[in-house]
Design a protein around this motif. Structure first.
Motif, PDB file in Angstrom:
ATOM      1  N   ILE A 165       0.834  -1.205   0.000  1.00 24.94           N
ATOM      2  CA  ILE A 165       0.000   0.000   0.000  1.00 24.94           C
ATOM      3  C   ILE A 165       0.867   1.253   0.000  1.00 24.94           C
ATOM      4  O   ILE A 165       0.611   2.216  -0.738  1.00 24.94           O
ATOM      5  N   MET A 166       1.937   1.245   0.807  1.00 24.06           N
ATOM      6  CA  MET A 166       2.789   2.417   0.911  1.00 24.06           C
ATOM      7  C   MET A 166       3.554   2.697  -0.379  1.00 24.06           C
ATOM      8  O   MET A 166       3.619   3.831  -0.840  1.00 24.06           O
ATOM      9  N   ILE A 167       4.120   1.669  -0.980  1.00 22.07           N
ATOM     10  CA  ILE A 167       4.878   1.899  -2.210  1.00 22.07           C
ATOM     11  C   ILE A 167       3.937   2.267  -3.353  1.00 22.07           C
ATOM     12  O   ILE A 167       4.279   3.055  -4.226  1.00 22.07           O
ATOM     13  N   GLY A 168       2.725   1.731  -3.332  1.00 20.08           N
ATOM     14  CA  GLY A 168       1.763   2.057  -4.370  1.00 20.08           C
ATOM     15  C   GLY A 168       1.295   3.496  -4.311  1.00 20.08           C
ATOM     16  O   GLY A 168       0.915   4.075  -5.332  1.00 20.08           O
ATOM     17  N   SER A 169       1.312   4.084  -3.105  1.00 25.80           N
ATOM     18  CA  SER A 169       0.857   5.460  -2.948  1.00 25.80           C
ATOM     19  C   SER A 169       1.997   6.471  -2.952  1.00 25.80           C
ATOM     20  O   SER A 169       1.750   7.675  -2.913  1.00 25.80           O
ATOM     21  N   ASP A 170       3.247   5.993  -3.019  1.00 27.39           N
ATOM     22  CA  ASP A 170       4.394   6.903  -3.015  1.00 27.39           C
ATOM     23  C   ASP A 170       4.493   7.606  -4.371  1.00 27.39           C
ATOM     24  O   ASP A 170       4.659   6.948  -5.398  1.00 27.39           O
ATOM     25  N   PRO A 171       4.394   8.940  -4.402  1.00 28.14           N
ATOM     26  CA  PRO A 171       4.417   9.657  -5.683  1.00 28.14           C
ATOM     27  C   PRO A 171       5.765   9.616  -6.379  1.00 28.14           C
ATOM     28  O   PRO A 171       5.870   9.927  -7.565  1.00 28.14           O
ATOM     29  N   ASN A 172       6.820   9.224  -5.665  1.00 25.89           N
ATOM     30  CA  ASN A 172       8.158   9.227  -6.257  1.00 25.89           C
ATOM     31  C   ASN A 172       8.476   7.963  -7.035  1.00 25.89           C
ATOM     32  O   ASN A 172       9.361   7.986  -7.897  1.00 25.89           O
TER      33      ASN A 172
ATOM     34  N   GLU B  39      15.162   9.988  -3.129  1.00 31.95           N
ATOM     35  CA  GLU B  39      13.756   9.579  -3.003  1.00 31.95           C
ATOM     36  C   GLU B  39      13.635   8.109  -2.597  1.00 31.95           C
ATOM     37  O   GLU B  39      12.782   7.746  -1.785  1.00 31.95           O
ATOM     38  N   MET B  40      14.491   7.275  -3.160  1.00 38.02           N
ATOM     39  CA  MET B  40      14.436   5.866  -2.822  1.00 38.02           C
ATOM     40  C   MET B  40      14.856   5.632  -1.372  1.00 38.02           C
ATOM     41  O   MET B  40      14.214   4.875  -0.635  1.00 38.02           O
ATOM     42  N   ALA B  41      15.915   6.298  -0.930  1.00 37.42           N
ATOM     43  CA  ALA B  41      16.384   6.142   0.439  1.00 37.42           C
ATOM     44  C   ALA B  41      15.360   6.662   1.439  1.00 37.42           C
ATOM     45  O   ALA B  41      15.190   6.086   2.523  1.00 37.42           O
ATOM     46  N   GLN B  42      14.678   7.726   1.072  1.00 36.02           N
ATOM     47  CA  GLN B  42      13.663   8.295   1.951  1.00 36.02           C
ATOM     48  C   GLN B  42      12.547   7.290   2.208  1.00 36.02           C
ATOM     49  O   GLN B  42      12.084   7.122   3.337  1.00 36.02           O
ATOM     50  N   PHE B  43      12.122   6.591   1.157  1.00 36.13           N
ATOM     51  CA  PHE B  43      11.089   5.564   1.316  1.00 36.13           C
ATOM     52  C   PHE B  43      11.605   4.410   2.167  1.00 36.13           C
ATOM     53  O   PHE B  43      10.944   3.947   3.100  1.00 36.13           O
TER      54      PHE B  43
END
Length: 235
Positions: A149-156, A182-186
């Protein structure tokens, strides 16, 4: 010359083409082994939803390959019969061309990627692969829905998919990001993802694991009617 990795995705809406693609998970092995210049390779299925689920998506399959250089990769993908057969059957196909910049771990006992120096900025792709210990399957997959759910909603995140060789046990995640920040932030600040990483480390959930990053060289074909790389500035 530097090693080039390709991941080719194929979409099969019709049931008879899905049945063909499923049989090719075993039937394509001999043909793949005979492809000139081909190094490491894997035939993969995919997951439903965002792709990060244990339920197979029978419409989408992938082929991961390594080649000695980008020119060879493009030529073999375009001209080799086994790839042509997949494209003829598929309603849509997309291949992304990658240069490995970092890798650690193993895949089927091998170290498939030969990294070059890490770029300072620009778009990148990330791949993780793990063999999950059977005794912790329930624990592992119980955590996945929240991450999905989180990766699907990440705009980056520009593209993401879960693929694998064997459902449930062998999991591969592949994603494309506008940059390392952006990847590290997620990865570091996303709650479910960070918690899952800690649980994996504390419980030694994986029998084998690999983490790799890539510079994006380009692509061919479309996915969802367009190129997932559209608008990216590639080196």
């Amino acid at each position: 010359m530097s090693q080039t990795t390709t991941i080719s995705f194929f979409r099969f809406p019709r049931w008879r083409d899905r049945a063909w693609a499923l049989t090719m998970m075993g039937g394509a092995r001999l043909a793949m082994a005979r492809v000139p210049d081909l190094g490491f390779w894997k035939l993969c299925g995919s997951g439903t939803g965002e792709g990060f689920t244990p339920v197979p998506n029978t419409a989408v399959y992938a082929i991961l390959c390594t080649w000695p250089d980008a020119g060879t990769a493009r030529h073999r993908i375009a001209e080799t019969r086994i790839f042509q057969r997949y494209r003829t059957r598929a309603a849509e196909h997309w291949t992304v061309y990658l240069s490995p910049t970092s890798a650690r771990g193993a895949w089927s006992g091998q170290t498939p990627f030969s990294p070059v120096s890490e770029p300072q900025n620009g778009p990148l792709a990330a791949l993780t692969r793990a063999t999950i210990k059977p005794r912790i399957l329930t624990k592992f997959w119980n955590r996945v829905p929240d991450i999905s759910i989180m990766i699907g909603s990440d705009p980056n995140v520009l593209f993401k998919i879960g693929i694998g060789e064997v459902p449930m046990l062998h999991q591969v995640t592949f994603s494309i990001w506008p940059g390392a920040h952006e990847m590290a932030q997620f990865a570091r600040h996303n709650g479910p993802h960070a918690e899952a990483i800690q649980a994996v480390r504390d419980g030694a959930w994986f029998r084998e694991e690999l983490y790799a990053r890539f510079t994006i060289l380009g692509d061919s074909g479309t996915w969802g009617g367009t190129s997932p790389l559209k608008g990216l500035r590639l080196e």
